[in-house]
Motif scaffolding. Structure first.
Motif, short mmCIF file in Angstrom:
data_model
loop_
_atom_site.label_atom_id
_atom_site.label_comp_id
_atom_site.label_asym_id
_atom_site.label_seq_id
_atom_site.Cartn_x
_atom_site.Cartn_y
_atom_site.Cartn_z
N ASN A 69 0.90 -1.27 -0.04
CA ASN A 69 -0.09 -0.17 0.04
C ASN A 69 0.97 1.13 -0.01
OD1 ASN A 69 -1.86 2.13 0.42
ND2 ASN A 69 -2.31 1.56 2.56
N THR A 70 0.91 1.94 -1.19
CA THR A 70 2.09 3.06 -1.17
C THR A 70 1.26 4.19 -0.85
OG1 THR A 70 0.93 3.47 -3.59
CG2 THR A 70 3.02 1.97 -3.43
N ASN A 71 0.12 4.31 -0.20
CA ASN A 71 -0.44 5.72 0.41
C ASN A 71 -0.12 5.91 1.42
OD1 ASN A 71 -2.69 6.45 -1.85
ND2 ASN A 71 -2.99 4.03 -1.33
N LYS A 72 0.31 6.90 1.98
CA LYS A 72 0.91 7.25 3.15
C LYS A 72 -0.16 7.41 4.14
CE LYS A 72 5.12 9.65 1.33
NZ LYS A 72 5.86 10.94 1.44
N ASP A 73 -1.24 7.87 3.96
CA ASP A 73 -2.35 8.13 4.83
C ASP A 73 -3.62 7.51 4.50
OD1 ASP A 73 -2.82 9.71 2.86
OD2 ASP A 73 -2.79 11.66 3.77
N LYS A 74 -3.78 6.50 3.88
CA LYS A 74 -4.89 5.83 3.46
C LYS A 74 -4.86 4.24 3.65
CE LYS A 74 -5.52 9.41 -0.30
NZ LYS A 74 -4.18 10.05 0.08
#
Length: 211
Positions: A69-74
């Motif tokens: 998961n490359t999303n920092k805040d999701k």
């Protein structure tokens, strides 16, 4: 005596500021699709160092997936991962399939999901001959799922994903690529599965049009 800004100038300034704010929100809230990799691929039936004449052929294939998961805040919510295996001699018919149950993944996290495809229905005798004469044989792995993203307190609708990759296997039954193999979007799905926010995009377009 300085003139006060006209109503038109104030409206223009307000719309421009609102448009920039909308663009910033769209860029910051837009999620990135997760990345899928194959860490290990093993077909024991092709391992000529362990197989002996008359031994029962192991018709399974083990695959170890890495999912980022490359999303920092999701946070990402995955439906079941449906995995289908093809052998080049007949790409229209799957030779095996399996699945990974649904799960969720925290922001900027990596998950490892090992699976076993069984039985893999190909002519293993021919496959052994091919790998002995050519040095490698190739399988194609497809992975299909749907994902949702949690953005602050809001969970998006489902976004369908379908990715695939070719895996070359050597005489030891292992993938020849030393590094992780990244699965890419299936061609008939039109490329990237990057999610979009159509409502916010339309709102921003209207603002720019008015401005």
């Amino acid at each position: 005596m300085s003139e006060s800004p006209s109503c038109c100038q104030c409206c223009t300034s307000f719309i421009f500021t609102l448009g920039l704010t909308s663009l910033f929100m769209w860029l910051s809230l837009r999620p990135s699709s997760p990345s899928f990799y194959i860490q290990n691929f093993y077909a024991p039936a092709l391992n000529n160092t362990t197989n002996t004449t008359g031994a029962t052929i192991n018709t399974t294939i083990s695959i170890d997936f890495k999912i980022k998961n490359t999303n920092k805040d999701k946070r990402v919510y995955y439906d079941a991962l449906n995995i289908t295996l093809y052998y080049p001699q007949n790409q229209s018919i799957p030779v095996g399939n399996t699945s990974v149950p649904e799960f969720q993944q925290g922001h900027h996290k990596t998950a490892s999901k090992p699976v076993t495809v069984q039985p893999v229905e190909i002519s293993w005798e021919d496959a052994v001959k091919n790998v002995s004469s050519n040095g490698t044989v190739r399988f194609t792995v497809y992975l299909a799922t749907s994902v949702r993203y949690k953005i602050i307190w809001w969970i998006t609708r489902r976004h369908r994903m379908k990715v695939h990759v070719d895996v070359n296997v050597d005489k030891q039954g292992k993938q020849i690529e030393e590094k992780h193999i990244k699965l890419k979007s299936a061609a008939h799905d039109g490329g990237s599965h990057r999610p979009s926010f159509s409502g916010l995009s339309a709102f921003f377009f209207v603002l720019l049009t008015v401005w």
